[in-house]
Enzyme design. Structure first.
Site, PDB file in Angstrom:
ATOM      1  N   HIS A  82     -41.908  -2.704 -53.564  1.00 28.20           N
ATOM      2  CA  HIS A  82     -40.652  -2.140 -54.061  1.00 28.20           C
ATOM      3  C   HIS A  82     -40.918  -0.787 -54.683  1.00 28.20           C
ATOM      4  CE1 HIS A  82     -36.740  -1.764 -55.955  1.00 28.20           C
ATOM      5  NE2 HIS A  82     -37.375  -1.356 -57.046  1.00 28.20           N
ATOM      6  N   ASP A 161     -26.657 -10.242 -59.865  1.00 30.91           N
ATOM      7  CA  ASP A 161     -27.094  -8.874 -60.168  1.00 30.91           C
ATOM      8  C   ASP A 161     -26.027  -7.860 -59.771  1.00 30.91           C
ATOM      9  OD1 ASP A 161     -29.000  -6.665 -60.726  1.00 30.91           O
ATOM     10  OD2 ASP A 161     -28.862  -6.392 -58.565  1.00 30.91           O
ATOM     11  N   ARG A 168     -22.297  -3.107 -65.877  1.00 34.64           N
ATOM     12  CA  ARG A 168     -23.156  -2.176 -66.627  1.00 34.64           C
ATOM     13  C   ARG A 168     -22.797  -0.730 -66.314  1.00 34.64           C
ATOM     14  NH1 ARG A 168     -28.688  -3.575 -64.517  1.00 34.64           N
ATOM     15  NH2 ARG A 168     -29.369  -1.854 -65.847  1.00 34.64           N
ATOM     16  N   SER A 183     -32.798  -6.680 -63.067  1.00 34.82           N
ATOM     17  CA  SER A 183     -32.002  -6.334 -61.889  1.00 34.82           C
ATOM     18  C   SER A 183     -32.891  -6.165 -60.663  1.00 34.82           C
ATOM     19  CB  SER A 183     -31.214  -5.046 -62.161  1.00 34.82           C
ATOM     20  OG  SER A 183     -30.549  -4.606 -60.996  1.00 34.82           O
ATOM     21  N   LYS A 187     -33.859  -9.560 -57.288  1.00 28.92           N
ATOM     22  CA  LYS A 187     -33.769  -9.434 -55.822  1.00 28.92           C
ATOM     23  C   LYS A 187     -35.127  -9.665 -55.167  1.00 28.92           C
ATOM     24  CE  LYS A 187     -31.671  -5.351 -56.105  1.00 28.92           C
ATOM     25  NZ  LYS A 187     -31.151  -5.233 -57.487  1.00 28.92           N
TER      26      LYS A 187
END
Length: 428
Positions: A82, A161, A168, A183, A187
């Site tokens: 990621h 999320d 948010r 967050s 995932k």
């Protein structure tokens, strides 16, 4: 459990237990906890923070709010990667095929770009015919037969999320380390891999502007992953200037191909090899990062990485022979001569958006061929009349705004300057 009591406890600096957090997330998703109460809780978190136990519980509750990808039928250790996002970050396009060519299965779910950072899905969809929406059967079949599949995230992956982030975004509660980390990691946990390598960016073109901030976020995410039983490594990489030279979806695909062919920018190659080396270590394909890097270098230089990229693109319907079909208008941007002292990389990303390469909302259309190619980076000298960048666009683009942003992004002077280090830290 009364939501008002949880809000009050957090407002006073107290901690919630895992069951309370799980019930809160479930109630919010089911609609029994209204937006105004969740907004109050999020603001309390912004001011009071969360313990590591609370953050891990929140992440796992968000991950469990929807589908969990079942990768048990995929052979081998599954390692995900990621990136926290940056300008010109096309690493996944090179890294996925390369790591899978080394025998580590790559089953990756990615997102679209929003704002000044690009998304891997948009870049892949700039390849004519490429399909990012795969059935679960197609996804798993591709991973087991050719070693790699890369698809868009489904709406059922960590839906809590998505619902929380929308709240948010309109309540000024985005910038909270536990909320950012949960967050991202919710995932990743829902994607079902055994281990995760994180590329956390630091600099003017990243969400985290300082190395210390990026390090704190990386440590938070590593802690969450380890708590959930995942093998974790985080690399803190530089984003004080664009990664590579191409910014824009199809332009970045072309540059990624150049790297896979043994050419292309050195920084893209170097970061790919470093991240891939840790993926090999976590996936038990190498004993050390040095061994992993040597394996990947051989795959790059032999052309096997490029062969795997072509196999991957064909398997998802893409046609690389048509990658140059789009003809764009172009314009050079010149600056006063001198040495590039620094860059406001976010402005470079914003310029690409003005040209049509990015989107302000997830529903905005994008122009796949639009973007820019910079010619000079920090420490480079720009001669009189030499172009600092070239813009690519089609009708309707705000070229004047893009040109102004590029001019504002470059800080010129006469003093020699060393380029920043590409890798700031490793958290393993």
């Amino acid at each position: 459990m009364r939501m008002v009591d949880l809000i009050d406890r957090k407002r006073r600096g107290g901690a919630l237990d895992g069951m309370e957090i799980r019930q809160m997330i479930q109630g919010f998703c089911e609609g029994t906890i209204p937006d105004y109460q969740m907004s109050a809780f999020l603001m309390a978190v912004v001011f009071q923070g969360m313990t590591k136990e609370e953050t891990s519980a929140l992440t796992e509750a968000m991950a469990d709010s929807g589908d969990i990808m079942d990768l048990s039928s995929v052979h081998g250790v599954k390692i995900d990667k990621h990136s926290s996002g940056g300008v010109g970050d096309k690493i996944s396009l090179v890294l996925g095929p390369l790591v899978s060519a080394a025998g580590i299965p790559v089953a990756k779910m990615s997102g679209r770009g929003l704002g000044f950072t690009g998304g891997t899905i948009d870049k892949l969809e700039s390849i004519p015919g490429f399909r990012t929406q795969l059935t679960q059967e197609e996804f798993l079949h591709n991973v087991n037969t050719i070693g790699i599949a890369l698809a868009g995230q489904t709406g059922r992956l960590a839906p809590a999320d998505k619902k929380l982030y929308a709240l948010r975004d309109v309540t000024a509660t985005v910038e909270s380390l536990p909320l950012i980390a949960s967050s991202i990691m919710s995932k990743k946990l829902a994607a079902g891999c055994d281990g995760i390598v994180l590329d956390v960016k630091a600099g003017s073109g990243a969400f985290m502007k300082t190395v210390d901030g990026a390090r704190q976020l990386a440590m938070e995410m590593v802690s969450i992953g380890k708590s959930a039983g995942k093998a974790m490594t985080a690399v803190i990489s530089d984003m004080s200037q664009p990664l590579g030279y191409a910014i824009g979806n199809r332009l970045e695909v072309v540059e990624a191909i150049e790297v896979l062919q043994g050419k292309g920018p050195k920084d893209v190659r170097q970061l790919t090899l470093r991240l891939g080396a840790y993926m090999l270590v976590l996936g038990r394909g190498a004993a050390t990062p040095e061994e992993g890097e040597a394996i990947l270098e051989e795959l790059l230089d032999s052309g096997k990485g490029m062969e795997q990229f072509e196999r991957f693109v064909r398997a998802q319907g893409g046609d690389l022979s048509r990658i140059g079909d789009t003809v764009m208008e172009s314009k050079e941007v010149t600056l006063k001569p001198g040495v590039v002292q620094a860059m406001d990389t976010e402005r470079i990303g914003a310029a690409a958006m003005c040209l049509g390469a990015g989107r302000k909302t997830k529903d905005d259309p994008i122009e796949y061929g639009a973007g820019l190619r910079i010619h000079k980076k920090i420490g480079d000298r720009l001669a009189e009349g030499e172009a600092a960048a070239i813009l690519y666009y089609s009708h309707g683009a705000d070229v004047e705004a893009a040109e102004n942003l590029v001019r504002q992004a470059y800080h010129m002077g006469e003093a020699p300057v060393s380029p920043p280090p590409l890798i700031h830290d490793i958290i393993a």
